[in-house]
Design a protein around this motif. Structure first.
Motif, mmCIF file in Angstrom:
data_model
loop_
_atom_site.group_PDB
_atom_site.id
_atom_site.type_symbol
_atom_site.label_atom_id
_atom_site.label_comp_id
_atom_site.label_asym_id
_atom_site.label_seq_id
_atom_site.Cartn_x
_atom_site.Cartn_y
_atom_site.Cartn_z
ATOM 1 N N GLN A 101 49.986 28.786 55.914
ATOM 2 C CA GLN A 101 49.262 29.561 54.918
ATOM 3 C C GLN A 101 50.452 29.453 53.647
ATOM 4 N N VAL A 102 50.075 29.561 52.355
ATOM 5 C CA VAL A 102 50.910 29.486 51.341
ATOM 6 C C VAL A 102 51.986 30.805 51.170
ATOM 7 N N TRP A 103 51.094 31.601 50.728
ATOM 8 C CA TRP A 103 51.688 32.996 50.835
ATOM 9 C C TRP A 103 50.903 34.024 51.082
ATOM 10 N N ARG A 104 51.280 35.221 51.875
ATOM 11 C CA ARG A 104 50.241 36.551 52.018
ATOM 12 C C ARG A 104 50.269 37.169 50.586
ATOM 13 N N VAL A 105 48.799 37.419 50.264
ATOM 14 C CA VAL A 105 48.581 37.847 48.858
ATOM 15 C C VAL A 105 48.348 39.383 49.184
ATOM 16 N N ASP A 106 49.093 40.486 48.465
ATOM 17 C CA ASP A 106 48.840 41.950 48.484
ATOM 18 C C ASP A 106 48.397 42.420 47.249
ATOM 19 N N MET A 107 46.993 43.011 47.502
ATOM 20 C CA MET A 107 46.290 43.288 46.223
ATOM 21 C C MET A 107 46.437 44.894 46.047
ATOM 22 N N ARG A 108 47.183 45.424 47.015
ATOM 23 C CA ARG A 108 46.999 47.081 46.743
ATOM 24 C C ARG A 108 47.528 47.617 45.832
ATOM 25 N N LEU A 109 48.282 46.932 45.010
ATOM 26 C CA LEU A 109 48.762 47.738 43.772
ATOM 27 C C LEU A 109 47.689 47.853 42.637
ATOM 28 N N ARG A 110 46.624 47.175 42.653
ATOM 29 C CA ARG A 110 45.808 47.238 41.634
ATOM 30 C C ARG A 110 45.162 48.679 41.248
ATOM 31 N N PRO A 111 44.324 48.708 40.221
ATOM 32 C CA PRO A 111 43.855 50.076 40.077
ATOM 33 C C PRO A 111 42.946 50.471 41.255
ATOM 34 N N PHE A 112 43.204 51.980 41.620
ATOM 35 C CA PHE A 112 42.457 52.605 42.983
ATOM 36 C C PHE A 112 42.847 51.622 44.171
ATOM 37 N N GLY A 113 43.773 50.784 44.119
ATOM 38 C CA GLY A 113 43.936 50.109 45.285
ATOM 39 C C GLY A 113 42.954 49.465 46.000
ATOM 40 N N ASP A 114 42.894 49.415 47.413
ATOM 41 C CA ASP A 114 41.921 48.859 48.294
ATOM 42 C C ASP A 114 40.308 49.317 47.742
ATOM 43 N N ASP A 115 40.267 50.625 47.301
ATOM 44 C CA ASP A 115 38.867 50.953 46.784
ATOM 45 C C ASP A 115 38.483 50.594 45.346
ATOM 46 N N GLY A 116 39.390 49.920 44.777
ATOM 47 C CA GLY A 116 39.038 49.466 43.207
ATOM 48 C C GLY A 116 38.562 47.967 43.534
ATOM 49 N N PRO A 117 38.169 47.820 42.042
ATOM 50 C CA PRO A 117 37.611 46.340 42.040
ATOM 51 C C PRO A 117 38.718 45.267 42.176
ATOM 52 N N LEU A 118 38.337 43.785 42.682
ATOM 53 C CA LEU A 118 39.439 43.197 42.815
ATOM 54 C C LEU A 118 39.721 42.587 41.445
ATOM 55 N N VAL A 119 38.805 42.418 40.414
ATOM 56 C CA VAL A 119 39.369 42.219 39.104
ATOM 57 C C VAL A 119 38.967 43.228 38.054
ATOM 58 N N ALA A 120 39.701 43.603 37.019
ATOM 59 C CA ALA A 120 39.397 44.577 36.165
ATOM 60 C C ALA A 120 39.426 43.801 34.672
#
Length: 959
Positions: free
Chosen positions: A227-246
């Motif tokens: 893989q290239v890098w692991r991607v962590d999206m948990r810092l986005r608004p509302f975390g894992d419950d939030g939309p992937l993109v805002a």
């Protein structure tokens, strides 16, 4: 073909064996009859012995070593943009998704092998490693985004308005300090709603969500090539419950309404790494007030303590062992130190708004927030820990921060770090981490550790607003008037201000009250001190950050109590502007106000990020600067560390620095619209200046003094118009300039007014023009001015503006003051003016002495000096050199005009009166004392007055 390498002999036996196994594997993978590439670097045995990742990469892809050797990348650092160019070239031939995903992984492996090789062979420093890792991730993210956009375009087209996905990196990548085997913390956004322009148009939310999912898959999916890098999206608004993109507006709303402290911490390092950089920069600017508060936010300490405790708990749940990142003294603690100061202060000091932790530490030292020795230790420790982290991860390209248990892995890490064995490395590591943790504890230690049972009892009584219990506790603490102090505390507990506090603010107030009561108990008059301090607390209670400052900083609390004990005036100033509490954090600067040059530098720093056309911010910053500097003077004055003459000097310098800056800002504001005022006949810009009279002119300002000023400008023959898009007459320009200066100084804002301005000494007084040309001023002084106006000219001096105006004013002043005068007429005019002043302003209470206005006081001394200057300046021009009374008295003695005993008495009286006036101001009292307090000095002044100005020849006496 040999399965050994001659340079491997220098390695410890276990590492030599590890390299031998890898070398043998490499040789086995070579095609029959093939030889290793020519020119193998001497560092190969060491690097392969220390990193299975590098060795495996070269073994599994025999061509990789050839590419490393022929590209020249092992011998030198990449030039600017070279990483991006190499990534682009490596992926240029990808034709489909499978081909692209394989290509991006091979590209990543090649560059990571190069980075590890250069580090482990000692060719690269930490800066290069972190830069290269971050630039590689940036380049691969942009390449992946472009490929994803191209893959969606045939079906959906492109977004409207040329929008692209905004890819924010936070964490280490955002700071440009990515570690070797990190994941990447990303947040995706887009500028605004709309639809794509393809054959199957979809709305932007759908399009950018699809695009983000592709980007994540290209990076994080594990294939045969890894893989290239692991991607962590948990810092986005509302975390894992939030939309992937805002979209941007929804992100702005989220952080305004729901943003939490840890998110402020995360966004410190936010950076646009791919996609729409311009839209990302705009969004970052919008979110900056969320990250960096415009006030000092000491609540950060408590939040970061809680965050660190949570990290420690999570770390303890994992397998045992020392963690380079999370354990006490680890990388995270260094980060917390730097970023805590940023969250607290960078809203007011944009110099601290920087993503790189090492640069932040350096800037904290420059600002005096970290001692040089502490910054040096933290920098060394951080560099050591980041090197250890990278070299640990380089062993197998695994995201780990825990020290290994296996003997070979330990030896690899020790040798990679330059130590002969594990024990030597651990000794060095433990020392670095111990120093980091000591610094962390000094900054983040819980301020309540010294609580006593008595304080707990007082807290319970305070919460219950129990007056009897409060009185009992305060009496036990040694309060001189426990009843009065208990009444004040109970009143605050029951006040509407306290009842309407937020839960956080109430908790912080509960923490503060026992600490404050305990600190006040150590003062000479505890009840009075507590009452004054509670006035400050009540004024700032609605802003819990100020409560946090006092709770978190015992030093600030002790200074607050000390100053409240010494001066009710200082307590009032702190209550009016709680921002001043920041000045209590460093007693070194609090009790050592800067000199004239230092004031100019500090004002420049305070206004560095303020545009001249941002009038509201300019006025606020100027008022904050003045209040802070006057507080320093008052603190040094009330504690006896600043002599009388320096008090007035300091207050005068503050006013001069502000006037100079206000005039410059006003002129730039006006010239932007009308251009500079021009003297056509002379072919140059017309000058403008400010002349100070009274206490400002005499370098004798007191606390709260207004400023007596006159505005002058240059005029000439011929056309006098400004040279701009909207030209106006020069006199109109200068009138507007003066009005703008007065507006900036006197407008009442939330921070108060800067100064009151007195213009009555201008030609023709209140009936005259706001500004005068130098020629008109000279004509007025020569033929129309009263004697009292010439008296005022004795104390006048040029303080701001064009030097040519100052030179011309000095000529006119010298001419007028050195004009011969008839002694009797002058004597009568001066005496009658003094009598009118006393009749209008003097005290009428025989038991009191008004230090400024009554006979024998300051005004008598000033008039005596002015009379002698006007009478004797024609014969002694040296008298016009100075404008302050103390030096003028000295010159009068040196010139033999007054005997030394007379001038000594007047000097002693003048200093004593002014010193007492300053002291009374700091006690919030008028400049009036009991009639007997200065009886001898006053009698002496009156005798001198009577001898020089007391009677006319006809025997009429003065007041």
């Amino acid at each position: 073909m040999s399965t050994t390498h001659p340079l491997a002999d220098a390695l410890p036996p276990s590492l030599r064996d590890a390299f031998g196994r890898q070398w043998a594997r490499y040789l086995e993978r070579l095609p029959q009859a093939a030889n290793p590439p020519a020119g193998l670097p001497e560092s190969l045995p060491r690097v392969w012995a220390l990193s299975d990742f590098v060795a495996d990469s070269c073994i599994q892809s025999p061509g990789l070593l050839d590419r490393l050797l022929t590209s020249g990348g092992l011998e030198r650092r990449y030039a600017a943009n070279e990483m991006r160019e190499r990534v682009r070239d490596a992926l240029a031939g990808a034709t489909d998704e499978a081909d692209f995903m394989a290509g991006i992984r091979r590209c990543r492996r090649l560059e990571m092998t190069r980075i590890a090789w250069r580090d482990l062979s000692g060719l690269a420093d930490l800066d290069e490693n972190l830069d290269d890792l971050s630039m590689l991730a940036d380049a691969l993210l942009e390449a992946a985004l472009q490929f994803a956009e191209a893959s969606l375009e045939p079906r959906f087209g492109r977004p409207g308005d040329g929008q692209r996905l905004i890819v924010f990196a936070l964490g280490k990548l955002g700071g440009g300090e990515l570690n070797f085997s990190s994941d990447v913390d990303l947040i995706f956004a887009y500028a605004g709603p709309g639809t794509t322009d393809g054959r199957q148009p979809i709305d932007h939310q759908d399009y950018f969500t699809r695009l983000a999912r592709l980007l994540i898959r290209y990076f994080a999916e594990i294939t045969a090539d890894g893989q290239v890098w692991r991607v962590d999206m948990r810092l986005r608004p509302f975390g894992d419950d939030g939309p992937l993109v805002a979209h941007a507006a929804s992100m702005e709303h989220y952080y305004a309404a729901h943003g939490r402290e840890w998110e402020r911490y995360a966004w410190i390092k936010a950076r646009v790494v791919a996609g729409d950089h311009a839209a990302g920069a705009r969004l970052l600017a919008t979110l900056r007030p969320f990250v960096y508060r415009r006030y000092l936010d000491y609540g950060v300490f408590e939040s970061l303590r809680e965050m660190k405790a949570m990290i420690n708990r999570e770390s303890e749940k994992r397998s045992g062992g020392l963690d380079l990142k999370r354990s006490p003294g680890g990388i995270r603690e260094v980060e917390f130190i730097g970023q805590a100061y940023q969250l607290i202060r960078a809203g007011r000091d944009t110099f601290l708004q920087h993503r790189s932790l090492r640069e932040v530490l350096a800037r904290l030292k420059q600002r005096g927030l970290l001692p040089a020795w502490a910054e040096r230790e933290l920098q060394l420790a951080y560099s050591f820990l980041r090197h250890a982290e990278n070299r640990l991860q380089m062993q197998a390209d695994q995201q780990t921060h825990r020290l290994p248990d296996e003997a070979l892995a330990r030896l690899r890490l020790a040798v990679a770090m330059g130590y002969r064995d594990w024990e030597a490395f651990r000794t060095a590591l433990d020392g670095q981490m111990r120093r980091v943790h000591e610094h962390f504890e000094r900054i983040f230690s819980t301020p309540q550790t010294g609580r006593t049972e008595g304080m707990d009892g007082l807290l319970r009584a305070w919460r219950d607003a129990d007056g009897d219990a409060l009185r009992e506790r305060l009496a036990e603490s040694g309060y001189d008037e426990p009843e009065a102090a208990a009444t004040e505390l109970a009143a605050l507990a029951k006040s509407p201000t306290t009842r309407t506090l937020t839960e956080t603010a109430r908790q912080r107030l509960d923490q503060l009250i026992p600490l404050l009561a305990q600190a006040a108990a150590g003062q000479e008059a505890p009840a009075q001190t507590l009452t004054r301090a509670l006035g400050v607390v009540q004024a700032m209670a609605g802003r819990s950050v100020y409560l946090s400052l006092l709770v978190e900083s015992p030093l600030a609390l002790s200074q607050l109590v000390r100053l409240c004990a010494a001066s009710p005036w200082i307590a009032q100033q702190l209550a009016k502007m709680p921002l001043l509490l920041d000045e209590l954090l460093d007693p070194r600067s609090l009790y050592a106000p800067p000199d004239r040059e230092g004031l100019a530098r500090e004002l420049e720093v305070a206004l560095a990020e303020v545009a001249d056309d941002d009038v509201e911010l300019l006025m606020d910053r100027l008022r904050q600067f003045k209040a802070a500097q006057v507080l320093k003077v008052a603190a040094a004055d009330v504690t006896g560390t600043l002599p009388l003459m320096r008090v007035s000097d300091q207050l005068t310098w503050i006013a001069e620095a502000i006037l100079d800056r206000v005039l410059a800002a006003a002129r730039r504001q006006l010239s932007a619209r009308h251009g500079p005022p021009w003297l056509a006949a002379e072919g140059r810009e017309a000058g403008f200046g400010i002349v100070a009279y009274g206490k400002l002119g005499g370098i004798e300002l007191g606390y709260g003094s207004d400023l007596d000023v006159v505005f002058l400008y240059e005029s000439g023959s011929g056309e006098q118009l400004t040279r701009g898009a909207k030209p106006i007459d020069n006199p109109v320009y200068f009138a507007r300039l003066a009005q703008r200066v007065i507006h900036l100084l006197t407008t009442l804002t939330s921070a108060g007014a800067l100064y009151e301005i007195d213009m009555r000494l201008r030609p023709d007084g209140a009936a005259g023009l706001l500004v005068s040309s130098l020629d008109a001023f000279a004509v007025y002084q020569r033929g129309q001015a009263w004697v009292w106006e010439h008296q005022a000219l004795v104390r006048a001096r040029f303080i701001a503006g064009a030097p040519a105006v100052g030179e011309r004013f000095a000529e006119v002043r010298g001419e007028i003051l050195c004009r011969p005068r008839e002694r009797g007429d002058l004597r009568r005019e001066v005496r009658e003016m003094r009598e009118r002043m006393w009749q209008a302003l003097g005290s009428r209470d025989a038991a009191l002495f008004d230090l400024k206005k009554d006979p024998g006081g300051i005004a008598d001394i000033e008039f005596l000096v002015q009379y002698n200057v006007l009478l004797h300046a024609p014969a002694h021009p040296v008298l016009i050199r100075y404008t302050d009374n103390i030096r003028l008295l000295a010159v009068l003695a040196e010139a033999g005009i007054m005997d030394s005993a007379t001038t000594a008495l007047l000097t002693d009286a003048y200093k004593a009166y002014r010193d007492r006036t300053h002291a009374l101001t700091l006690q919030a009292q008028a400049a009036v004392v009991a009639v007997g307090e200065f009886a001898d000095l006053r009698a002496g002044v009156k005798r001198i007055w009577a001898a020089l100005l007391g009677k006319d020849e006809d025997g009429a006496s003065s007041a």
